[in-house]
Design an enzyme around this catalytic site. Structure first.
Site, mmCIF file in Angstrom:
data_model
loop_
_atom_site.group_PDB
_atom_site.id
_atom_site.type_symbol
_atom_site.label_atom_id
_atom_site.label_comp_id
_atom_site.label_asym_id
_atom_site.label_seq_id
_atom_site.Cartn_x
_atom_site.Cartn_y
_atom_site.Cartn_z
ATOM 1 C CB SER A 1 -10.225 0.923 6.517
ATOM 2 O OG SER A 1 -9.879 0.580 5.190
ATOM 3 C CE LYS A 2 -6.572 -3.962 11.072
ATOM 4 N NZ LYS A 2 -7.107 -5.244 11.390
ATOM 5 N NE ARG A 3 -10.475 -0.607 1.684
ATOM 6 C CZ ARG A 3 -10.656 0.438 0.908
ATOM 7 N NH1 ARG A 3 -9.839 0.669 -0.087
ATOM 8 N NH2 ARG A 3 -11.664 1.252 1.113
#
Ligand code: GLU
Length: 468
Positions: free
Chosen positions: A237-239
């Site tokens: 994911s984005k993180r």
């Protein structure tokens, strides 16, 4: 029957690496079998779909060179067709109107949960005469008995009991068709033979197969690609950093390196790491894709990028790196030939962005020395050699690598010192401490004027710190 695959993104965000890998697998499968690859934009969720995201997906695919043979087809342009199919299912008695209230459905759900049953619609409206004039949804009459087997090309046979599947809504109260229905109609109308998609859709497959059968249509082959994890084991994911494909463009990756990395995520061919696109097409096969999720590893991607950077056409690399140089305020037209700089520097960089950063000094004077390099090389004993070098270089008749090389050798000999005593300060003086190739080549590319100016500045710098 010729192979037809598709990539069917919902335009609710950018093209992320997971989507790009799914697209790549579909594309490769079509190319390998001489088939067609179709792009379909699943934009029926009007609230979440945006044109911006459509553009981002198209841009990502263009950058990665995943060219499609047909499309993009937009589902929002096909509502008439979906309604036609819904109408047919109604006529055949395979779909029905349902006017169950929200409250009833909620109550049903709570009751089922309390009884530890899987929440599912109970078919209450199956045989109720409901007027088309009152608000209603339309549900598909899922078979009640038996099982559906998804014969997945990656997972093998996965069986679902029909008793686990309920009568899903195929048209909402507002008249909009739902995802499972639109996919079924499109996969049929577009004559898709192989549905290659993320395994988050595995549970949709038995429902889709039931609808295809209800319509008397062929069932395609399915391949559900396992997800990609971040290096911490959680779903990517984005993180985890850059997950948008275009972020890799910005970070200085080559599209072929990203493709190469993506194809290896869940697929292998012996211990080979590098695959040209032609090789991928030749060697890839969907049933050799791993069943288990694979972890994204930026370090590995960076290594692959470095390999491609080293061997790519220098003219192309020069073209690509110039925009990164632009970001650093450098106009490559105002300095040495960029192709020569690329050839001199590229083995020292892993990305185009890094290549730009370590090539800046060829074009612009730097404001600061690399601290460590200066501490080591720009000290009092370097003043003599630097002054001598400046004198020599200023007198050279012609500014060639050979002449520069000779003058360094002469100074070394004259001063009766080791090469490093001249070479090290000279290198730091002209590069600021950035990674650089052979000294004569470095100086040659920087140019005489800048070299003389920088040597003088380095002498000034040493004198200055001595006073402190
Ligand atoms: N539109 C779906 C998604 O973006 C894919 C549907 C499919 O491939 O069947 O997840």
């Amino acid at each position: 029957m010729s192979v037809r695959t598709r990539f069917a993104p919902s335009p609710t965000g950018y093209l992320h690496v997971g989507g790009a890998r799914t697209a790549l697998f579909s594309w490769l499968y079509a190319r390998k079998h001489g088939g067609k690859f179709i792009l379909r934009i699943e934009d029926t969720d009007l609230e979440r779909s945006t044109q911006e995201s459509v553009n981002a997906i198209l841009e990502g695919m263009t950058w990665l060179n995943l060219e499609y043979d047909e499309g993009p087809f937009y589902q929002t342009h096909r509502f008439e067709r979906y309604n036609e199919v819904i109408g047919e299912l109604m006529v055949k008695g395979l779909a029905y109107r349902c006017n169950c209230s929200k409250e009833r459905l909620e109550e049903l759900r709570e009751r089922q949960m309390a009884n530890k049953e899987k929440p599912r619609y109970d078919g209450c409206c199956r045989n109720k005469p409901i007027s088309p004039d009152e608000p209603h949804v339309i549900r598909f009459k899922n078979p009640v008995d038996g099982a559906v087997v998804v014969d997945d090309m990656i997972r093998g046979k996965v069986a679902f009991n029909n008793s686990e599947l309920d009568d899903l809504i195929i048209r909402r109260t507002d008249g909009a068709p739902t995802y499972n229905l639109t996919v079924v109609v499109d996969d049929h109308d577009m004559a898709i033979t192989h549905v290659i998609r993320g395994d988050d859709h595995l549970n949709n497959s038995p429902r889709q197969i039931n609808m295809l059968r209800a319509m008397g249509w062929d069932v395609p082959r399915y391949a559900h690609v396992p997800m990609i994890l971040g290096d911490d084991g959680a779903r990517l994911s984005k993180r985890h950093g850059a997950v948008s494909v275009m972020q890799y463009l910005e970070d200085g990756f080559l599209p072929e390196a990203l493709l190469n990395y993506l194809v290896r995520l869940g697929w292998s061919h012996g211990d080979q790491e590098l695959f040209s696109v032609d090789e991928m097409i030749r060697l890839f096969d969907i049933d050799a894709v791993n069943k288990s999720p694979s972890a994204f590893n930026t370090e590995k991607l960076t290594w692959i990028n470095q390999q491609y950077l080293k061997s790519a056409d220098p003219l192309r690399v020069a073209h690509l790196v110039s925009s990164h140089l632009g970001d650093l305020g450098v106009d490559p037209a105002e300095g040495p030939d960029l192709v020569a700089v690329v050839e001199a520097q590229r083995e020292r960089a892993s990305t185009l962005k890094e290549l730009a950063a370590i090539s800046r000094f060829y074009y612009k004077d730097f404001d600061q020395y690399d601290e460590k390099a200066a501490a080591k090389a720009l000290k009092a004993p370097a003043v003599g050699p630097l002054r001598k070098m400046r004198e020599r270089l200023a007198q050279l008749d012609n500014w060639s690598r050979e002449a520069i090389h000779q003058s360094i050798e002469q100074v070394v000999e004259e001063l009766q010192v080791g090469f490093g005593k001249v070479g090290m300060p000279l290198r730091v003086a002209v590069t600021g401490g950035a990674p650089s190739p052979d000294l004569d080549l470095t100086l040659f590319l920087i140019g005489r004027e800048a070299c003389l100016r920088r040597i003088e500045k380095a002498v000034g710098y040493i004198e200055q710190i001595q006073k402190m």
